[in-house]
Structures are given as structure tokens and as C-alpha cells.
Write a protein that holds these residues in place. Structure first.
Motif, PDB file in Angstrom:
ATOM      1  N   GLY A 174       0.803  -1.207   0.000  1.00 10.81           N
ATOM      2  CA  GLY A 174       0.000   0.000   0.000  1.00 10.81           C
ATOM      3  C   GLY A 174       0.839   1.262   0.000  1.00 10.81           C
ATOM      4  N   VAL A 175       1.891   1.277   0.837  1.00  8.98           N
ATOM      5  CA  VAL A 175       2.730   2.475   0.944  1.00  8.98           C
ATOM      6  C   VAL A 175       3.576   2.665  -0.312  1.00  8.98           C
ATOM      7  CG1 VAL A 175       4.632   3.553   2.210  1.00  8.98           C
ATOM      8  CG2 VAL A 175       2.783   2.422   3.461  1.00  8.98           C
ATOM      9  N   ILE A 176       4.335   1.633  -0.694  1.00 11.06           N
ATOM     10  CA  ILE A 176       5.242   1.781  -1.842  1.00 11.06           C
ATOM     11  C   ILE A 176       4.446   1.913  -3.140  1.00 11.06           C
ATOM     12  CG2 ILE A 176       7.197   0.786  -3.091  1.00 11.06           C
ATOM     13  CD1 ILE A 176       7.910  -0.767  -0.554  1.00 11.06           C
ATOM     14  N   GLY A 177       3.353   1.165  -3.239  1.00  9.11           N
ATOM     15  CA  GLY A 177       2.518   1.257  -4.437  1.00  9.11           C
ATOM     16  C   GLY A 177       1.919   2.631  -4.619  1.00  9.11           C
ATOM     17  N   HIS A 178       1.497   3.241  -3.497  1.00  9.66           N
ATOM     18  CA  HIS A 178       0.897   4.575  -3.588  1.00  9.66           C
ATOM     19  C   HIS A 178       1.961   5.625  -3.925  1.00  9.66           C
ATOM     20  CE1 HIS A 178      -2.041   7.635  -3.235  1.00  9.66           C
ATOM     21  NE2 HIS A 178      -1.650   8.104  -2.065  1.00  9.66           N
ATOM     22  N   VAL A 179       3.162   5.476  -3.359  1.00 10.29           N
ATOM     23  CA  VAL A 179       4.256   6.382  -3.718  1.00 10.29           C
ATOM     24  C   VAL A 179       4.562   6.255  -5.208  1.00 10.29           C
ATOM     25  CG1 VAL A 179       6.744   6.796  -3.446  1.00 10.29           C
ATOM     26  CG2 VAL A 179       5.298   6.478  -1.428  1.00 10.29           C
ATOM     27  N   ASP A 180       4.589   5.029  -5.711  1.00  9.97           N
ATOM     28  CA  ASP A 180       4.854   4.803  -7.133  1.00  9.97           C
ATOM     29  C   ASP A 180       3.805   5.497  -8.004  1.00  9.97           C
ATOM     30  OD1 ASP A 180       6.402   3.522  -9.217  1.00  9.97           O
ATOM     31  OD2 ASP A 180       4.710   2.163  -9.490  1.00  9.97           O
ATOM     32  N   GLU A 181       2.533   5.386  -7.596  1.00  3.84           N
ATOM     33  CA  GLU A 181       1.468   6.090  -8.325  1.00  3.84           C
ATOM     34  C   GLU A 181       1.686   7.595  -8.307  1.00  3.84           C
ATOM     35  OE1 GLU A 181      -2.567   3.373  -7.840  1.00  3.84           O
ATOM     36  OE2 GLU A 181      -2.118   4.898  -6.325  1.00  3.84           O
ATOM     37  N   ARG A 182       2.011   8.105  -7.128  1.00  2.19           N
ATOM     38  CA  ARG A 182       2.166   9.556  -6.966  1.00  2.19           C
ATOM     39  C   ARG A 182       3.346  10.090  -7.790  1.00  2.19           C
ATOM     40  NH1 ARG A 182       1.064   9.703  -1.791  1.00  2.19           N
ATOM     41  NH2 ARG A 182       3.176   9.309  -1.097  1.00  2.19           N
ATOM     42  N   LEU A 183       4.448   9.345  -7.787  1.00  3.21           N
ATOM     43  CA  LEU A 183       5.626   9.806  -8.522  1.00  3.21           C
ATOM     44  C   LEU A 183       5.454   9.660 -10.032  1.00  3.21           C
ATOM     45  CD1 LEU A 183       8.551   8.583  -6.239  1.00  3.21           C
ATOM     46  CD2 LEU A 183       7.480  10.838  -6.357  1.00  3.21           C
ATOM     47  N   LYS A 184       4.709   8.662 -10.454  1.00  2.16           N
ATOM     48  CA  LYS A 184       4.428   8.542 -11.889  1.00  2.16           C
ATOM     49  C   LYS A 184       3.543   9.699 -12.358  1.00  2.16           C
ATOM     50  CE  LYS A 184       5.226   3.596 -12.480  1.00  2.16           C
ATOM     51  NZ  LYS A 184       4.661   2.230 -12.454  1.00  2.16           N
ATOM     52  N   GLU A 185       2.617  10.114 -11.497  1.00  2.00           N
ATOM     53  CA  GLU A 185       1.802  11.293 -11.815  1.00  2.00           C
ATOM     54  C   GLU A 185       2.670  12.550 -11.841  1.00  2.00           C
ATOM     55  OE1 GLU A 185      -1.416  11.559  -9.075  1.00  2.00           O
ATOM     56  OE2 GLU A 185      -2.461   9.792  -9.855  1.00  2.00           O
ATOM     57  N   ALA A 186       3.602  12.640 -10.884  1.00  2.00           N
ATOM     58  CA  ALA A 186       4.500  13.794 -10.842  1.00  2.00           C
ATOM     59  C   ALA A 186       5.376  13.856 -12.091  1.00  2.00           C
ATOM     60  CB  ALA A 186       5.371  13.735  -9.591  1.00  2.00           C
ATOM     61  N   LYS A 187       5.772  12.711 -12.570  1.00  2.00           N
ATOM     62  CA  LYS A 187       6.592  12.651 -13.791  1.00  2.00           C
ATOM     63  C   LYS A 187       5.878  13.322 -14.956  1.00  2.00           C
ATOM     64  CE  LYS A 187       9.109   9.271 -16.613  1.00  2.00           C
ATOM     65  NZ  LYS A 187       9.389   7.823 -16.825  1.00  2.00           N
ATOM     66  N   GLU A 188       4.547  13.189 -14.993  1.00  2.00           N
ATOM     67  CA  GLU A 188       3.750  13.770 -16.069  1.00  2.00           C
ATOM     68  C   GLU A 188       3.335  15.209 -15.765  1.00  2.00           C
ATOM     69  OE1 GLU A 188       3.011  12.326 -18.992  1.00  2.00           O
ATOM     70  OE2 GLU A 188       4.264  10.605 -18.385  1.00  2.00           O
ATOM     71  N   ASN A 189       2.951  15.463 -14.514  1.00  2.00           N
ATOM     72  CA  ASN A 189       2.290  16.731 -14.194  1.00  2.00           C
ATOM     73  C   ASN A 189       3.077  17.670 -13.285  1.00  2.00           C
ATOM     74  OD1 ASN A 189      -0.073  15.786 -15.586  1.00  2.00           O
ATOM     75  ND2 ASN A 189      -0.551  14.537 -13.777  1.00  2.00           N
ATOM     76  N   ASN A 190       4.090  17.137 -12.583  1.00  2.00           N
ATOM     77  CA  ASN A 190       4.848  17.977 -11.659  1.00  2.00           C
ATOM     78  C   ASN A 190       6.311  17.542 -11.654  1.00  2.00           C
ATOM     79  OD1 ASN A 190       5.624  19.738  -9.665  1.00  2.00           O
ATOM     80  ND2 ASN A 190       4.464  18.775  -8.016  1.00  2.00           N
ATOM     81  N   PRO A 191       6.990  17.661 -12.797  1.00  2.00           N
ATOM     82  CA  PRO A 191       8.363  17.160 -12.891  1.00  2.00           C
ATOM     83  C   PRO A 191       9.332  17.814 -11.913  1.00  2.00           C
ATOM     84  CG  PRO A 191       7.772  18.498 -14.820  1.00  2.00           C
ATOM     85  CD  PRO A 191       6.515  18.244 -14.067  1.00  2.00           C
ATOM     86  N   ALA A 192       9.026  19.033 -11.468  1.00  2.00           N
ATOM     87  CA  ALA A 192       9.904  19.702 -10.503  1.00  2.00           C
ATOM     88  C   ALA A 192       9.940  18.945  -9.177  1.00  2.00           C
ATOM     89  CB  ALA A 192       9.436  21.141 -10.284  1.00  2.00           C
ATOM     90  N   TYR A 193       8.794  18.367  -8.775  1.00  2.00           N
ATOM     91  CA  TYR A 193       8.745  17.603  -7.535  1.00  2.00           C
ATOM     92  C   TYR A 193       9.570  16.323  -7.667  1.00  2.00           C
ATOM     93  CZ  TYR A 193       6.979  15.046  -3.479  1.00  2.00           C
ATOM     94  OH  TYR A 193       6.887  14.346  -2.302  1.00  2.00           O
ATOM     95  N   LEU A 194       9.425  15.625  -8.796  1.00  2.00           N
ATOM     96  CA  LEU A 194      10.209  14.416  -9.010  1.00  2.00           C
ATOM     97  C   LEU A 194      11.704  14.741  -9.057  1.00  2.00           C
ATOM     98  CD1 LEU A 194      10.396  11.411  -9.523  1.00  2.00           C
ATOM     99  CD2 LEU A 194       9.975  11.839 -11.949  1.00  2.00           C
TER     100      LEU A 194
END
Length: 297
Positions: free
Chosen positions: A83-103
Motif C-alpha cells: 500500500g505504501v510503496i505502491g501509492h508512492v509509485d502512483e504519486r511519482l508517476k503522476e509527478a513525472k507527467e504533471n509535476n516534474p519539478a517535484y520528481l
């Protein structure tokens, strides 16, 4: 051959060593290769984000990056880790598309520790999903040498496996059937009860122990009343609260329970012909002897 970067988590390597043992023995028997991530860090079990979301994302970006460096999906046998690592993976994949500065910020922290960057090229997958989706139930059924006929199994999914991520493979987060389908494949009878998809109480146990034990006791009682011979969980933290602390739970609710709690790999391993002593079933707090006797061991 299926091959995964293996993230065993903390609890299975320490307090519940039998869960680590049984996963290793089962995957070896099924021909699944696990490349253990020896340099991985604790996922935080949801606590890091209470102080800093960036901390949780950075620690687990590093864990995922270790798997990516091997070009392998990350496999865990812990619902909480999933749950924890999977959700982080989802969040960072979204950041890769929509918030590259955060990644980029996350990867800058990884670079300071001489770690590979998070690229978002891997998958985070629980052993349950690997068995159901990658290995396949038909193939698993072919490996069954000792059908678990007559054994009534109550699944306890817990909350992290089902609802921590935005989506999960192969199942419905509110009306799951994956574990019940595994039980049927092994020849066992699935038992349904209200609490099977709810929290075990572990997250409360450090500051609201009585309430946590009442939650665990309610789930165990419901499973017993529904006719369960054992409870089966895919989560070492749930295992701690439901098995290791069951005597304490009994004191809080004022009722004897005595329901054996098995880790999912232990149950599957019994059906594919692995001897109980290799699965650490003698290490449980609640005796697994009634289960083994019913199966003719």
C-alpha cells in the motif's frame, strides 16, 4: 521463470521470521526467482508522511529505484508495504507527467546519497497479485499435491492492500475475491464475514491499544462464528495483531478465541506439498496444530 526484485519488509525479517521463511520456500518450489533488495529501507508503514510527504516519497523512490536498476518489478508479501510503496509509485508517476519539478527534487535527494534516480519504469506488486495474475490460478492448481479439502479459510485482506492505491489489479477493493479464488484453487472452502476487508487495528495499537485489540477481537470472533478453521492474511502487520497478540486480545474482550492465523504463502505451500516444519508453523503464538490435524499432517 518469473523473476522479481524482492522487498521483504521489516516485520517478516524480525518479529515474524516464519513469514519470511515461508515466502522463500514457496517461491522456490514454484520456480519464482526472488532477488532480495538487501539495501532497501523500511517503507515507513504510513508513518513517514505524518512528518513529511517528501520523506515518504524519497525513501520509497529509492526502494523502487533499486528494483528499476535490476529491470525487475518490485515484489512484496506485505500488504502494508504494498500500500505504501505502491501509492508512492502512483504519486511519482503522476509527478513525472504533471509535476516534474517535484520528481526532480526527490531525485536530487537520491543523488546526494549516490542512489540511482527514480524513473517510473517498474511495477510494485504484492505476492497475491503475482500468484493470481502472473503465475495464474490454473498453473497453481497443477502444482497442488495435497488438496486442502474441508479446510474453512477466512481471508483477512486488511486495508492497505485494497484501498491505499487508486487502483489495484485483478480485484475489487470493496468486494475482493482474489484470496477466496486462491483458496478454491487449493481445494479449501472460503469463509465470508463482515470484517475481512477492514483494518486489523494495528495502526492504532501504539496509542489506543484497547481499541485496537477490540477491533482485532471482533474480526476474529466473526470469522469463528462464520465457521472458520483458520484466518489467512497477506500482511505481516495484520499477522502480528491477529496471531501474536491474540492472547492479549482475548483478555481485552473477555473471551477465548484460539483461531490459528496463517500467512498466505504458508497456506499455499502446504497445498503444493511443502512440509509444515519448513514453514515455521510451530513458531505461531496461536497453535496451528488444529489446522494441520484437519489436513492429515
Amino acid at each position: 521463470m518469473l523473476r522479481y526484485a524482492y522487498f521483504p519488509g521489516c516485520v517478516a525479517q524480525g518479529a515474524c521470521r516464519e513469514l519470511y521463511m515461508s515466502t522463500a520456500v514457496l517461491t522456490q518450489a514454484l520456480g519464482i526467482e526472488l532477488v532480495e533488495l538487501k539495501k532497501a529501507a523500511c517503507c515507513g508503514s504510513g508513518t513517514y508522511k505524518e512528518d513529511s510527504q517528501l520523506l515518504e516519497d524519497t525513501v520509497n523512490a529509492r526502494n523502487i529505484a533499486l528494483a528499476e536498476s535490476l529491470n525487475l518489478p518490485l515484489l512484496t508479501h506485505c500488504s502494508t508495504c504494498q500500500g505504501v510503496i505502491g501509492h508512492v509509485d502512483e504519486r511519482l508517476k503522476e509527478a513525472k507527467e504533471n509535476n516534474p519539478a517535484y520528481l526532480e527534487q526527490v531525485n536530487e535527494f537520491l543523488a546526494k546519497e549516490h542512489c540511482s534516480p527514480y524513473r517510473g519504469t517498474s511495477q510494485v506488486k504484492h505476492l497475491l497479485w503475482a500468484l493470481v495474475g502472473d503465475y495464474g490460478l490454473e498453473r497453481l492448481q497443477e502444482r497442488v499435491t495435497k488438496k486442502l479439502s474441508g479446510l474453512n479459510c477466512a481471508a483477512f485482506y486488511g486495508c492497505y492492500l485494497l484501498r491505499a492505491q487508486k487502483s489495484i489489479p485483478f480485484d475489487n477493493p470493496f468486494q475482493p475475491e482474489s484470496m477466496e479464488n486462491v483458496f478454491r484453487t487449493l481445494g479449501a472452502n472460503p469463509i465470508y464475514y463482515r470484517g475481512r476487508t477492514q483494518c486489523c487495528g494495528w495502526p492504532l495499537s501504539s496509542y489506543a491499544t484497547t481499541q485496537a485489540f477490540k477491533m482485532a477481537g471482533a474480526h476474529i470472533q466473526e470469522a469463528i462464528e462464520a465457521g472458520a478453521d483458520c484466518m489467512v492474511t497477506p500482511c505481516p502487520l495484520c499477522h502480528l495483531n491477529l496471531d501474536s497478540r491474540q492472547p492479549e486480545v482475548e483478555k481485552v474482550i473477555g473471551k477465548k478465541l484460539g483461531l490459528p492465523v496463517l500467512h498466505l504463502p504458508q497456506l499455499v505451500a502446504l497445498a503444493v506439498g511443502i512440509e509444515p516444519e519448513k514453514l515455521g508453523l510451530n513458531r505461531h503464538v496461536v497453535s496451528t496444530k488444529p489446522v494441520l490435524e484437519k489436513l492429515g499432517f
